[in-house]
Design a protein around this motif. Sequence first.
Motif, PDB file in Angstrom:
ATOM      1  N   THR A  12     -43.923  33.914 -21.439  1.00  0.00           N
ATOM      2  CA  THR A  12     -43.504  32.886 -20.524  1.00  0.00           C
ATOM      3  C   THR A  12     -44.280  31.457 -20.153  1.00  0.00           C
ATOM      4  O   THR A  12     -45.385  31.977 -19.871  1.00  0.00           O
ATOM      5  N   LEU A  13     -43.596  30.238 -21.295  1.00  0.00           N
ATOM      6  CA  LEU A  13     -44.575  28.909 -21.166  1.00  0.00           C
ATOM      7  C   LEU A  13     -44.007  28.342 -20.591  1.00  0.00           C
ATOM      8  O   LEU A  13     -43.283  27.983 -19.725  1.00  0.00           O
ATOM      9  N   ARG A  14     -45.347  27.933 -19.167  1.00  0.00           N
ATOM     10  CA  ARG A  14     -44.927  27.377 -18.320  1.00  0.00           C
ATOM     11  C   ARG A  14     -45.900  25.982 -17.993  1.00  0.00           C
ATOM     12  O   ARG A  14     -46.685  25.446 -18.721  1.00  0.00           O
ATOM     13  N   SER A  15     -44.861  24.951 -17.510  1.00  0.00           N
ATOM     14  CA  SER A  15     -45.643  23.260 -17.546  1.00  0.00           C
ATOM     15  C   SER A  15     -46.547  23.062 -16.883  1.00  0.00           C
ATOM     16  O   SER A  15     -47.070  23.433 -16.113  1.00  0.00           O
ATOM     17  N   SER A  16     -47.507  22.432 -17.638  1.00  0.00           N
ATOM     18  CA  SER A  16     -48.863  22.334 -17.339  1.00  0.00           C
ATOM     19  C   SER A  16     -49.296  20.566 -16.193  1.00  0.00           C
ATOM     20  O   SER A  16     -49.849  20.277 -15.535  1.00  0.00           O
ATOM     21  N   ALA A  17     -47.585  19.961 -16.198  1.00  0.00           N
ATOM     22  CA  ALA A  17     -47.525  18.853 -14.804  1.00  0.00           C
ATOM     23  C   ALA A  17     -47.210  19.182 -14.009  1.00  0.00           C
ATOM     24  O   ALA A  17     -46.885  18.518 -12.781  1.00  0.00           O
ATOM     25  N   THR A  19     -43.965  20.608 -12.822  1.00  0.00           N
ATOM     26  CA  THR A  19     -42.656  20.353 -12.815  1.00  0.00           C
ATOM     27  C   THR A  19     -41.948  21.663 -12.483  1.00  0.00           C
ATOM     28  O   THR A  19     -40.489  21.741 -11.937  1.00  0.00           O
ATOM     29  N   GLY A  20     -42.336  23.022 -13.251  1.00  0.00           N
ATOM     30  CA  GLY A  20     -42.073  24.486 -12.484  1.00  0.00           C
ATOM     31  C   GLY A  20     -40.934  24.457 -14.154  1.00  0.00           C
ATOM     32  O   GLY A  20     -40.191  25.482 -14.088  1.00  0.00           O
ATOM     33  N   VAL A  21     -40.844  23.580 -14.994  1.00  0.00           N
ATOM     34  CA  VAL A  21     -40.224  23.674 -16.339  1.00  0.00           C
ATOM     35  C   VAL A  21     -40.829  24.671 -16.809  1.00  0.00           C
ATOM     36  O   VAL A  21     -42.005  25.046 -17.092  1.00  0.00           O
ATOM     37  N   LYS A  40     -44.421  20.948 -25.532  1.00  0.00           N
ATOM     38  CA  LYS A  40     -43.170  20.993 -26.263  1.00  0.00           C
ATOM     39  C   LYS A  40     -42.643  19.323 -24.433  1.00  0.00           C
ATOM     40  O   LYS A  40     -44.029  19.385 -24.144  1.00  0.00           O
ATOM     41  N   TYR A  41     -41.438  20.079 -25.400  1.00  0.00           N
ATOM     42  CA  TYR A  41     -41.066  18.345 -24.586  1.00  0.00           C
ATOM     43  C   TYR A  41     -40.556  18.737 -22.826  1.00  0.00           C
ATOM     44  O   TYR A  41     -40.202  20.030 -22.864  1.00  0.00           O
ATOM     45  N   ASP A  42     -40.909  17.892 -21.718  1.00  0.00           N
ATOM     46  CA  ASP A  42     -40.536  18.288 -20.335  1.00  0.00           C
ATOM     47  C   ASP A  42     -39.784  17.389 -19.821  1.00  0.00           C
ATOM     48  O   ASP A  42     -39.637  16.471 -19.841  1.00  0.00           O
ATOM     49  N   PRO A  43     -38.760  17.872 -19.912  1.00  0.00           N
ATOM     50  CA  PRO A  43     -37.439  16.938 -18.782  1.00  0.00           C
ATOM     51  C   PRO A  43     -37.653  15.820 -17.831  1.00  0.00           C
ATOM     52  O   PRO A  43     -37.127  15.000 -18.101  1.00  0.00           O
ATOM     53  N   LYS A  44     -38.171  16.759 -17.243  1.00  0.00           N
ATOM     54  CA  LYS A  44     -38.745  16.383 -15.673  1.00  0.00           C
ATOM     55  C   LYS A  44     -39.546  14.840 -15.927  1.00  0.00           C
ATOM     56  O   LYS A  44     -38.916  13.953 -14.996  1.00  0.00           O
ATOM     57  N   ALA A  47     -41.884  13.507 -21.465  1.00  0.00           N
ATOM     58  CA  ALA A  47     -42.903  13.470 -21.716  1.00  0.00           C
ATOM     59  C   ALA A  47     -42.948  14.676 -23.357  1.00  0.00           C
ATOM     60  O   ALA A  47     -42.709  15.944 -22.587  1.00  0.00           O
ATOM     61  N   VAL A  48     -43.912  14.651 -24.189  1.00  0.00           N
ATOM     62  CA  VAL A  48     -44.444  16.093 -24.636  1.00  0.00           C
ATOM     63  C   VAL A  48     -45.247  16.154 -24.162  1.00  0.00           C
ATOM     64  O   VAL A  48     -46.599  15.616 -23.939  1.00  0.00           O
ATOM     65  N   VAL A  49     -45.573  17.556 -23.396  1.00  0.00           N
ATOM     66  CA  VAL A  49     -47.159  18.039 -22.256  1.00  0.00           C
ATOM     67  C   VAL A  49     -47.344  19.966 -22.719  1.00  0.00           C
ATOM     68  O   VAL A  49     -46.855  19.923 -23.330  1.00  0.00           O
ATOM     69  N   GLU A  50     -48.480  19.885 -22.131  1.00  0.00           N
ATOM     70  CA  GLU A  50     -48.516  21.230 -22.584  1.00  0.00           C
ATOM     71  C   GLU A  50     -48.193  22.476 -21.768  1.00  0.00           C
ATOM     72  O   GLU A  50     -47.802  21.758 -20.647  1.00  0.00           O
ATOM     73  N   PHE A  51     -47.557  23.364 -22.573  1.00  0.00           N
ATOM     74  CA  PHE A  51     -47.366  24.255 -22.196  1.00  0.00           C
ATOM     75  C   PHE A  51     -48.269  25.928 -22.525  1.00  0.00           C
ATOM     76  O   PHE A  51     -48.532  25.920 -23.025  1.00  0.00           O
ATOM     77  N   ARG A  52     -48.291  26.198 -20.858  1.00  0.00           N
ATOM     78  CA  ARG A  52     -49.404  27.706 -21.210  1.00  0.00           C
ATOM     79  C   ARG A  52     -48.793  28.919 -20.615  1.00  0.00           C
ATOM     80  O   ARG A  52     -47.973  28.450 -20.142  1.00  0.00           O
ATOM     81  N   GLU A  53     -49.087  29.268 -21.378  1.00  0.00           N
ATOM     82  CA  GLU A  53     -48.542  30.923 -20.806  1.00  0.00           C
ATOM     83  C   GLU A  53     -48.849  31.952 -19.570  1.00  0.00           C
ATOM     84  O   GLU A  53     -50.348  31.228 -19.366  1.00  0.00           O
ATOM     85  N   ALA A  54     -47.408  32.644 -18.732  1.00  0.00           N
ATOM     86  CA  ALA A  54     -48.089  32.561 -17.185  1.00  0.00           C
ATOM     87  C   ALA A  54     -47.478  34.125 -17.650  1.00  0.00           C
ATOM     88  O   ALA A  54     -47.327  34.030 -18.411  1.00  0.00           O
TER      89      ALA A  54
END
Length: 55
Positions: A12-17, A19-21, A40-44, A47-54
């Motif tokens: 699972t990749l979780r948004s570093s912003a 937002t819970g995406v 990846k793209y965060d719709p909330k 913008a394109v932000v880093e997603f890290r492995e949870a």
Amino acid sequence: MARKNEARSTVTLRSSAGTGVTYMTTKNRRNTPDRLVMRKYDPKVRAVVEFREAR
């Protein structure tokens, strides 16, 4: 029937912003033992932000 590949696992990749995406993807644990980081793209945030492995 196809064999199940034990080397690849679902992560699972979780948004570093914050937002819970989340995104679901697979990775080969033998070749990539570190935590996966993808941009990846965060719709909330819209913008394109880093997603890290949870874990």
